[in-house]
Design a protein around this motif. Structure first.
Motif, PDB file in Angstrom:
ATOM      1  N   LEU A  39       0.870  -1.170   0.000  1.00  0.00           N
ATOM      2  CA  LEU A  39       0.000   0.000   0.000  1.00  0.00           C
ATOM      3  C   LEU A  39       0.909   1.222   0.000  1.00  0.00           C
ATOM      4  N   GLN A  61      -5.716   4.821   0.208  1.00  0.00           N
ATOM      5  CA  GLN A  61      -5.704   3.458  -0.323  1.00  0.00           C
ATOM      6  C   GLN A  61      -6.264   3.351  -1.732  1.00  0.00           C
ATOM      7  N   THR A  62      -6.899   4.383  -2.225  1.00  0.00           N
ATOM      8  CA  THR A  62      -7.450   4.245  -3.574  1.00  0.00           C
ATOM      9  C   THR A  62      -6.864   5.223  -4.583  1.00  0.00           C
ATOM     10  N   ARG A 114      -6.067  -0.736  -6.765  1.00  0.00           N
ATOM     11  CA  ARG A 114      -5.519  -0.750  -5.404  1.00  0.00           C
ATOM     12  C   ARG A 114      -5.825  -2.064  -4.696  1.00  0.00           C
TER      13      ARG A 114
END
Lengths: 150, 150
Positions: free
Chosen positions: A127, B4-5, B56
């Motif tokens: 991540l 996270q995206t 992701r």
């Protein structure tokens, strides 16, 4: 059908999926996606788009033609570089909006000089910031090959 | 970056092509093209799209997630059928608008019951009406697998 560039329009889902007629489902821009793989190694060489004319020319000539969205123009793969693609087999997917061609690639498929456009790997399980790892070396010198490019 | 995206925006052509940062070039609809191949056979299984969240999630979990244009929704491959895709390797192309994943495919990738969505071949060297030739048999019964599908 049909003249040399048009196709019959797509039918029902059942006709598209289980039929024996090629009725490509072009998107709003008149394009289907094409994946070219190396007929020998199976490596994915490139992903590009075809309009009806590019698809027709590819089928008729057995060499890959594409449509460039950025230039708004039909192009024959290798017309500048000499790195043509001879099509060994063509497949169409279930809903007929994507084409897979297995090709014999002269030189390299990628304008950066690599055999494949997919020369970098993405690390999985990460991540945050993501770094790419180079996997393929150049197989030709793009500054020499594209010296006279428009 | 980055939550996270989201991803950092694409840079220059040189940065996109020769850099080590993953900066996907999403299209006007926020999507990149994804080609999934069988990690063992090299066969192209399917072509689909990923938005930033799908990309992701695929990177973070090592299982394939996509974005359905027809449904306008994120989906995990196999969430209904159980036919998940474990990602063995991910590659990004030169201009970072296409992703290639090599996967271990459970069952079949295609909702019609075939291993691959590309189960029909197009005859080359033809003009006029074009017929398709079936190449792959079903590996599962779609009416059973998708019985409870929405």
């Amino acid at each position: 059908m049909a003249d040399q560039t048009s196709f019959s329009p797509p039918g029902t889902a059942a006709e598209l999926e289980e039929g024996t007629a090629l009725t490509p489902k072009f998107d709003a821009d008149g394009l289907v996606t094409c994946v070219a793989t190396d007929a020998a190694s199976g490596e994915v060489l490139m992903v590009a788009r075809m309009n009806a004319e590019a698809l027709r020319k590819t089928i008729a000539t057995g060499e890959a033609w594409y449509f460039s969205r950025s230039r708004g123009a039909l192009w024959k793969k290798g017309e500048t570089s000499g790195h043509t693609q001879r099509v060994v087999e063509m497949r169409i997917d279930c809903d007929q909006d994507a084409v897979w061609i297995k090709v014999e690639q002269a030189g390299g498929a990628c304008h950066t000089g690599r055999r494949s456009c997919f020369y970098r790997a993405v690390s999985l399980g990460k991540l945050g910031a993501l770094t790419l790892e180079f996997r393929d070396e150049r197989v030709f010198d793009p500054t020499a090959v594209y010296r006279n490019k428009d």
